[in-house]
Design an enzyme around this catalytic site. Structure first.
Site, PDB file in Angstrom:
ATOM      1  N   SER A  47      35.382   6.702   6.049  1.00 58.91           N
ATOM      2  CA  SER A  47      34.317   7.109   6.958  1.00 58.91           C
ATOM      3  C   SER A  47      34.795   6.978   8.409  1.00 58.91           C
ATOM      4  CB  SER A  47      33.057   6.281   6.681  1.00 58.91           C
ATOM      5  OG  SER A  47      31.950   6.834   7.345  1.00 58.91           O
ATOM      6  N   ASP A 166      31.148  11.113   1.792  1.00 54.14           N
ATOM      7  CA  ASP A 166      31.598   9.903   2.477  1.00 54.14           C
ATOM      8  C   ASP A 166      32.382   8.980   1.540  1.00 54.14           C
ATOM      9  OD1 ASP A 166      31.742   7.387   3.839  1.00 54.14           O
ATOM     10  OD2 ASP A 166      30.097   8.050   5.119  1.00 54.14           O
TER      11      ASP A 166
END
Length: 445
Positions: A47, A166
């Site tokens: 991320s 993600d």
């Protein structure tokens, strides 16, 4: 602790807008222990941590990267709903920042050393991408690693024909379990480089391999991960990351060392007489780490960021002082703007939807095909579940067939076990060769 081995890795945790903390840590490592970055076997990130890892591996300007984070947070804070406002496109903003910051040969520098954590949509498994064929592919990998479903959009991006979201959903701190991995996290816990909160709570929360101590400061950090705080707060977080990185280097004796692994003394038998000296030295080192004793000449690096990074952050934190900004910050104007939200929000949503639809047109066939496949898979799964439930509710005893007894007992008899009736033979007569009578259809005609 620093791994006293020939190889080591660095891993940055996902943390949303708190990624500016990673910028401070990376700046400290690059300035005071460049060998840690240059000789690291792999540098991983998930991320927001993937963005810092990419900048660190490719040699991008960390000051510009930190300023980009603050600029994005300022754009999000301008809107009524923050980053959830329809006009705020986080994916587009991240892609634009990476295009400006990364060098042209970023994919060549990153291949083989950079590891980006992704979550595959089809099965939810974690995938680490470490080879990139072009700069665009490297940027797309970062976009996939930072794409939070619903928060960033509904249709996940694709990389090499596979849909990803993600990476923090499946593994927020890649390879944390290896002893030779230096872990970095903006949440206080058991990571090698993290804030040291003065809390007596020993409970911790482990979220996808990330250790988070259960205290009020971490709760505040979690609340600001997706909804950014003020720019000056982010700047202080960057300074905190720089201090924590410095503490790690000092605790392991790596501060301003060219490469301590090349100067490690050979193993020798332990002398019991040196135990008291080692204990005293360890106590002195702990005192230095806690800040009670500071080495001469280190006050400036504890209180100030590097000049380039500090200048970029200060410039990003500064608010423009033109006439329009001054008028918009006045209390009556802000009250009027808040009262007009029910009327302006639908208009802004319609405009944003139109712009996103136009930008989506080149990808419509591929996305429609993917949505069709996903819909078919979901329907097939639901049908299978329904069949299983219906099958479990049906009775296991068979029903009596037609022609059987009232209780159905004749259906259980084996007709082959019954004795056969005796057959009687008769002689053939001339009547057997007579023509058969016409059928009913011909008789009717």
């Amino acid at each position: 602790m620093f791994p006293k081995e020939a190889t080591w890795n660095i891993s940055f945790a996902g943390c949303g807008f708190l990624g500016v903390y990673h910028i401070g840590v990376a700046s400290c490592l690059r300035e005071h222990a460049p060998f840690l970055v240059a000789n690291a076997t792999h540098i991983y990130g998930a991320s927001a941590g993937a963005l810092t890892a990419t900048a660190l591996v490719t040699g991008a300007c960390l000051g510009e990267a930190g300023a980009n984070i603050i600029e994005v947070s300022k754009e999000a804070r301008k809107r009524f709903l923050g980053p959830l406002h329809p006009s705020f496109n986080l994916v587009k903003t991240i892609r634009g920042c990476l295009l400006r910051t990364l060098p042209a040969d970023a994919h060549e520098r990153a291949s083989g050393r950079l590891g980006i954590s992704l979550t595959r949509v089809s099965d939810g498994e974690n995938v680490i991408i470490s080879h990139f064929n072009s700069k665009d592919e490297l940027i797309q990998a970062n976009v996939c690693s930072t794409f939070i479903p619903v928060y960033c959009g509904l249709i996940p991006p694709s990389l090499q024909g596979v849909r990803y979201v993600d990476g923090g959903i499946s593994d927020n701190l890649p390879l944390y379990e290896l002893k030779n991995t230096i872990t970095v996290s903006p949440f206080s816990g058991e990571s090698d480089i993290c804030p040291q909160d003065s809390s007596t709570n020993i409970h911790e929360l482990r979220v996808t391999n990330t250790s988070i101590q259960f205290n009020l400061r971490n709760l505040y950090r979690l609340s600001k991960a997706l909804f950014p705080p003020e720019p000056m707060v982010l700047r202080e977080m960057c300074k905190q990351g720089y201090r924590d990185g410095l503490r790690f280097l000092r605790r392991n004796g790596l501060l301003n060392q060219p490469n301590p692994l090349q100067a490690l003394p050979p193993a020798s038998p332990h002398d019991p007489k040196d135990e008291d000296a080692e204990v005293a030295e360890a106590a002195t080192e702990r005192a230095r780490v806690d800040g009670h004793l500071q080495l001469p000449g280190e006050d400036h690096i504890l209180e100030h960021l590097p000049a380039r990074l500090n200048e970029a952050l200060l410039e990003a934190c500064m608010e423009p002082k033109d006439l329009l900004t001054t008028l918009s910050n006045m209390l009556p104007v802000r009250l009027a703007t808040a009262m007009m939200v029910p009327y302006t929000l639908p208009l802004e949503s319609a405009v944003s939807f139109t712009i996103r639809l136009l930008e989506w047109l080149p990808y419509v066939p591929e996305d429609i095909r993917w949505m069709k496949e996903q819909t078919g898979s979901i329907c097939q799964y639901l049908v299978m579940r329904a069949k299983r439930k219906l099958g479990s509710h049906l009775p296991s005893r068979p029903h009596p067939r037609a022609g059987e007894g009232r209780a159905g007992t004749w259906g259980l008899l084996d007709l082959r076990a019954l004795p056969e009736a005796p057959t009687r033979q008769r002689s053939i007569t001339p009547e057997d060769f007579a023509p058969a009578p016409p059928s009913a259809f011909f008789m009717f005609c």
